[in-house]
Write a protein that holds these residues in place. Sequence first.
Motif, PDB file in Angstrom:
ATOM      1  N   UNK A  66       0.938  -1.278  -0.072  1.00 49.59           N
ATOM      2  CA  UNK A  66      -0.047   0.059   0.147  1.00 49.59           C
ATOM      3  C   UNK A  66       0.369   1.043   0.080  1.00 49.59           C
ATOM      4  N   UNK A  67       2.355   0.841   1.224  1.00 47.03           N
ATOM      5  CA  UNK A  67       3.055   2.711   0.731  1.00 47.03           C
ATOM      6  C   UNK A  67       3.915   2.794  -0.554  1.00 47.03           C
ATOM      7  N   UNK A  68       3.844   1.402  -1.234  1.00 49.59           N
ATOM      8  CA  UNK A  68       4.794   1.749  -2.599  1.00 49.59           C
ATOM      9  C   UNK A  68       3.765   2.408  -3.297  1.00 49.59           C
ATOM     10  N   UNK A  69       2.312   1.546  -3.590  1.00 46.52           N
ATOM     11  CA  UNK A  69       1.984   1.939  -4.149  1.00 46.52           C
ATOM     12  C   UNK A  69       1.042   3.323  -4.462  1.00 46.52           C
ATOM     13  N   UNK A  70       0.096   3.876  -2.831  1.00 47.00           N
ATOM     14  CA  UNK A  70      -0.701   5.115  -2.900  1.00 47.00           C
ATOM     15  C   UNK A  70       0.297   6.059  -2.375  1.00 47.00           C
ATOM     16  N   UNK A  71       1.456   5.472  -1.722  1.00 50.56           N
ATOM     17  CA  UNK A  71       2.296   6.695  -0.783  1.00 50.56           C
ATOM     18  C   UNK A  71       2.928   7.036  -1.569  1.00 50.56           C
ATOM     19  N   UNK A  72       4.043   6.439  -1.973  1.00 47.45           N
ATOM     20  CA  UNK A  72       4.865   6.731  -2.830  1.00 47.45           C
ATOM     21  C   UNK A  72       4.771   6.527  -4.453  1.00 47.45           C
ATOM     22  N   UNK A  73       3.560   6.381  -4.721  1.00 49.20           N
ATOM     23  CA  UNK A  73       2.767   6.856  -5.916  1.00 49.20           C
ATOM     24  C   UNK A  73       3.201   6.066  -6.966  1.00 49.20           C
ATOM     25  N   UNK A  74       4.021   5.146  -6.951  1.00 45.78           N
ATOM     26  CA  UNK A  74       4.391   3.577  -7.929  1.00 45.78           C
ATOM     27  C   UNK A  74       3.503   3.282  -8.620  1.00 45.78           C
ATOM     28  N   UNK A  75       3.867   3.046  -9.954  1.00 48.90           N
ATOM     29  CA  UNK A  75       3.120   1.804 -10.310  1.00 48.90           C
ATOM     30  C   UNK A  75       2.986   0.678 -10.224  1.00 48.90           C
ATOM     31  N   UNK A  76       2.281  -0.112 -10.770  1.00 53.24           N
ATOM     32  CA  UNK A  76       2.621  -1.398 -10.701  1.00 53.24           C
ATOM     33  C   UNK A  76       3.781  -2.686 -11.182  1.00 53.24           C
ATOM     34  N   UNK A  77       3.578  -1.993 -11.960  1.00 53.39           N
ATOM     35  CA  UNK A  77       4.589  -2.605 -13.570  1.00 53.39           C
ATOM     36  C   UNK A  77       5.893  -1.527 -12.762  1.00 53.39           C
ATOM     37  N   UNK A  78       6.162  -0.432 -12.772  1.00 56.07           N
ATOM     38  CA  UNK A  78       7.571   0.230 -11.934  1.00 56.07           C
ATOM     39  C   UNK A  78       8.238  -0.752 -10.601  1.00 56.07           C
ATOM     40  N   UNK A  79       6.745  -1.277  -9.298  1.00 53.69           N
ATOM     41  CA  UNK A  79       7.309  -2.335  -8.825  1.00 53.69           C
ATOM     42  C   UNK A  79       7.764  -3.489  -8.619  1.00 53.69           C
ATOM     43  N   UNK A 112       2.365  -8.781  -8.123  1.00 52.84           N
ATOM     44  CA  UNK A 112       1.471  -7.758  -7.555  1.00 52.84           C
ATOM     45  C   UNK A 112       0.185  -7.096  -7.392  1.00 52.84           C
ATOM     46  N   UNK A 113      -0.222  -7.205  -8.931  1.00 55.61           N
ATOM     47  CA  UNK A 113      -1.612  -6.961  -9.115  1.00 55.61           C
ATOM     48  C   UNK A 113      -2.649  -7.636  -8.504  1.00 55.61           C
ATOM     49  N   UNK A 114      -2.283  -8.557  -8.345  1.00 60.04           N
ATOM     50  CA  UNK A 114      -3.163  -9.631  -7.216  1.00 60.04           C
ATOM     51  C   UNK A 114      -3.630  -9.673  -6.213  1.00 60.04           C
ATOM     52  N   UNK A 115      -2.429  -9.202  -5.545  1.00 62.62           N
ATOM     53  CA  UNK A 115      -2.302  -9.105  -4.128  1.00 62.62           C
ATOM     54  C   UNK A 115      -2.552  -7.448  -3.828  1.00 62.62           C
ATOM     55  N   UNK A 116      -2.406  -6.118  -4.670  1.00 65.21           N
ATOM     56  CA  UNK A 116      -3.691  -5.031  -4.063  1.00 65.21           C
ATOM     57  C   UNK A 116      -4.526  -5.288  -4.619  1.00 65.21           C
ATOM     58  N   UNK A 117      -5.348  -6.059  -5.076  1.00 61.64           N
ATOM     59  CA  UNK A 117      -7.067  -6.642  -5.146  1.00 61.64           C
ATOM     60  C   UNK A 117      -7.026  -7.213  -4.210  1.00 61.64           C
ATOM     61  N   UNK A 118      -6.215  -8.421  -3.521  1.00 60.69           N
ATOM     62  CA  UNK A 118      -6.757  -8.945  -2.067  1.00 60.69           C
ATOM     63  C   UNK A 118      -6.761  -7.654  -0.274  1.00 60.69           C
ATOM     64  N   UNK A 119      -5.157  -6.798  -0.772  1.00 59.53           N
ATOM     65  CA  UNK A 119      -5.620  -6.344   0.218  1.00 59.53           C
ATOM     66  C   UNK A 119      -6.863  -5.036   0.300  1.00 59.53           C
ATOM     67  N   UNK A 120      -6.892  -4.231  -1.155  1.00 58.47           N
ATOM     68  CA  UNK A 120      -7.787  -3.404  -1.520  1.00 58.47           C
ATOM     69  C   UNK A 120      -9.119  -4.298  -0.370  1.00 58.47           C
ATOM     70  N   UNK A 121      -9.737  -5.517  -1.039  1.00 59.87           N
ATOM     71  CA  UNK A 121     -10.727  -6.039  -0.237  1.00 59.87           C
ATOM     72  C   UNK A 121     -10.580  -6.323   0.720  1.00 59.87           C
ATOM     73  N   UNK A 122      -9.782  -6.602   2.145  1.00 66.09           N
ATOM     74  CA  UNK A 122      -9.752  -6.619   3.324  1.00 66.09           C
ATOM     75  C   UNK A 122      -9.718  -5.330   3.727  1.00 66.09           C
ATOM     76  N   UNK A 123      -9.235  -4.146   3.185  1.00 66.95           N
ATOM     77  CA  UNK A 123      -9.736  -2.729   3.623  1.00 66.95           C
ATOM     78  C   UNK A 123     -11.260  -2.265   3.277  1.00 66.95           C
ATOM     79  N   UNK A 124     -11.058  -3.545   2.521  1.00 63.52           N
ATOM     80  CA  UNK A 124     -12.768  -2.723   2.392  1.00 63.52           C
ATOM     81  C   UNK A 124     -13.703  -3.096   3.064  1.00 63.52           C
ATOM     82  N   UNK A 125     -13.660  -4.829   3.373  1.00 67.43           N
ATOM     83  CA  UNK A 125     -14.061  -5.103   4.458  1.00 67.43           C
ATOM     84  C   UNK A 125     -13.898  -4.673   5.380  1.00 67.43           C
ATOM     85  N   UNK A 126     -13.310  -3.939   5.849  1.00 62.68           N
ATOM     86  CA  UNK A 126     -13.113  -3.919   7.281  1.00 62.68           C
ATOM     87  C   UNK A 126     -13.470  -2.778   7.545  1.00 62.68           C
TER      88      UNK A 126
END
Length: 147
Positions: free
Chosen positions: A104-117, A128-142
């Motif tokens: 989350x820090x790399x993608x949203x706070x440091x504004x890196x693209x998934x490709x760059x990461x 990376x894309x699948x992990x991002x989706x899982x994390x966002x879903x986890x946050x959405x549920x919380x």
Amino acid sequence: MKQSDDEKKEKRKYFISVAGEKCEITKEIYEVFYRMDRRERYLEERDFKKGVIIFSDMKRNYCSAEGIIPDKNTDIETEVINKVLMETVLEAISILNEEEKWLIQELFFFEKSQRQLSKETGLPLMTISNRKKRVLEKLRKYLKIEK
């Protein structure tokens, strides 16, 4: 005659990337470089967890100074709502494990693209894309946010 593990380690070559080029270095310099690199990342992660923003890094990493310095024309109600929202987001992020927080820090706070990461870490873009989706879903549920 087989080489022992110690002999293999002695013959290993060490490289770091400088200005986009790989440079061969000694084992000692390699260890110091990566120890310092890890220490810097640790400090950045600690500051992120505590909500510390370094003024010189605002534009590059987080946001503009205008976003941090309070507007004297803003009413108290808006300030309270913004503070509650920020606390809610930080609380939600605190439920994540270290790897998820890092992503989350790399993608949203440091504004890196998934490709760059993907290039930086060597992980496949889909991972990376699948992990991002899982994390966002986890946050959405919380946060109990509906899609």
